[in-house]
Scaffold this motif. Structure first.
Motif, PDB file in Angstrom:
ATOM      1  N   VAL A 199      54.834  42.354  22.600  1.00 19.06           N
ATOM      2  CA  VAL A 199      55.090  43.736  22.191  1.00 19.06           C
ATOM      3  C   VAL A 199      56.602  43.938  22.183  1.00 19.06           C
ATOM      4  N   LYS A 200      57.103  44.445  21.072  1.00 22.10           N
ATOM      5  CA  LYS A 200      58.553  44.612  20.914  1.00 22.10           C
ATOM      6  C   LYS A 200      59.029  46.033  21.190  1.00 22.10           C
ATOM      7  N   ASP A 201      58.180  47.016  20.965  1.00 20.42           N
ATOM      8  CA  ASP A 201      58.612  48.417  21.006  1.00 20.42           C
ATOM      9  C   ASP A 201      58.026  49.194  22.178  1.00 20.42           C
ATOM     10  N   MET A 202      57.865  48.555  23.327  1.00 20.56           N
ATOM     11  CA  MET A 202      57.257  49.208  24.490  1.00 20.56           C
ATOM     12  C   MET A 202      58.207  50.268  25.044  1.00 20.56           C
ATOM     13  N   THR A 203      57.683  51.470  25.194  1.00 22.73           N
ATOM     14  CA  THR A 203      58.465  52.542  25.787  1.00 22.73           C
ATOM     15  C   THR A 203      58.038  52.693  27.241  1.00 22.73           C
ATOM     16  N   LYS A 261      54.592  46.760  31.586  1.00 17.61           N
ATOM     17  CA  LYS A 261      55.641  46.421  30.616  1.00 17.61           C
ATOM     18  C   LYS A 261      55.831  44.909  30.542  1.00 17.61           C
ATOM     19  N   ALA A 262      55.760  44.237  31.689  1.00 16.32           N
ATOM     20  CA  ALA A 262      55.887  42.775  31.708  1.00 16.32           C
ATOM     21  C   ALA A 262      54.718  42.124  30.975  1.00 16.32           C
ATOM     22  N   LEU A 263      53.516  42.643  31.185  1.00 13.19           N
ATOM     23  CA  LEU A 263      52.347  42.129  30.454  1.00 13.19           C
ATOM     24  C   LEU A 263      52.561  42.283  28.947  1.00 13.19           C
ATOM     25  N   ALA A 264      53.012  43.445  28.542  1.00 16.48           N
ATOM     26  CA  ALA A 264      53.240  43.712  27.118  1.00 16.48           C
ATOM     27  C   ALA A 264      54.293  42.763  26.547  1.00 16.48           C
ATOM     28  N   ARG A 265      55.356  42.523  27.297  1.00 20.06           N
ATOM     29  CA  ARG A 265      56.384  41.576  26.837  1.00 20.06           C
ATOM     30  C   ARG A 265      55.778  40.193  26.617  1.00 20.06           C
ATOM     31  N   ARG A 266      54.940  39.766  27.577  1.00 19.75           N
ATOM     32  CA  ARG A 266      54.307  38.444  27.477  1.00 19.75           C
ATOM     33  C   ARG A 266      53.372  38.367  26.265  1.00 19.75           C
TER      34      ARG A 266
END
Length: 135
Positions: free
Chosen positions: A49-53, A41-46
């Protein structure tokens, strides 16, 4: 490469991994509760990615769009019963799509994982921090 981090430092640790020479296929090894999903999730935020579930435990794969319009696939293979089941869902097409694939529990499909990948191990330390090792 080895990174030790607390939950408060996880975004910085994720950025360090992204700044390293990593492949599009990233395998995440670690025991249950080691923090694989949280780190992904942290990788996706970096990556914007806005809509990570949560983890795709029941669907096996979730697809997200990064800030720059690229596709990111997050796999959770924990509930997979066989490599054949993964092959039937077209997992090889995801792996060879050229998109970033973040894979939890890759040991469930050892014969399907591309040779050109980055392996990451996560473990919880006695003080609650996590140790990430890139192999």
């Amino acid at each position: 490469m080895e990174i030790t981090f607390s939950l408060e430092e996880i975004d910085g640790a994720a950025q360090k991994l992204l700044d390293a020479n990593i492949k599009n296929i990233i395998l995440f090894h670690g025991s249950m509760g080691a923090g694989k999903t949280t780190f992904i999730k942290a990788l996706a935020r970096r990556l914007g990615v806005k809509d990570m579930t949560g983890s795709p435990t029941f669907s096996l794969v979730n697809e997200y769009e990064t800030e720059d319009g690229k596709t990111l696939y997050h796999f959770d293979l924990y509930r997979l019963n066989s490599e054949e089941e993964a092959y039937d869902m077209g997992i090889d097409e995801y792996f060879y799509s050229g998109n970033l694939c973040l894979i939890e529990w890759p040991e469930k499909t050892p014969n399907l994982i591309p040779l050109d990948h980055t392996a990451v191990s996560l473990k919880e330390l006695p003080d609650g921090r996590r140790q990430l090792t890139v192999n």
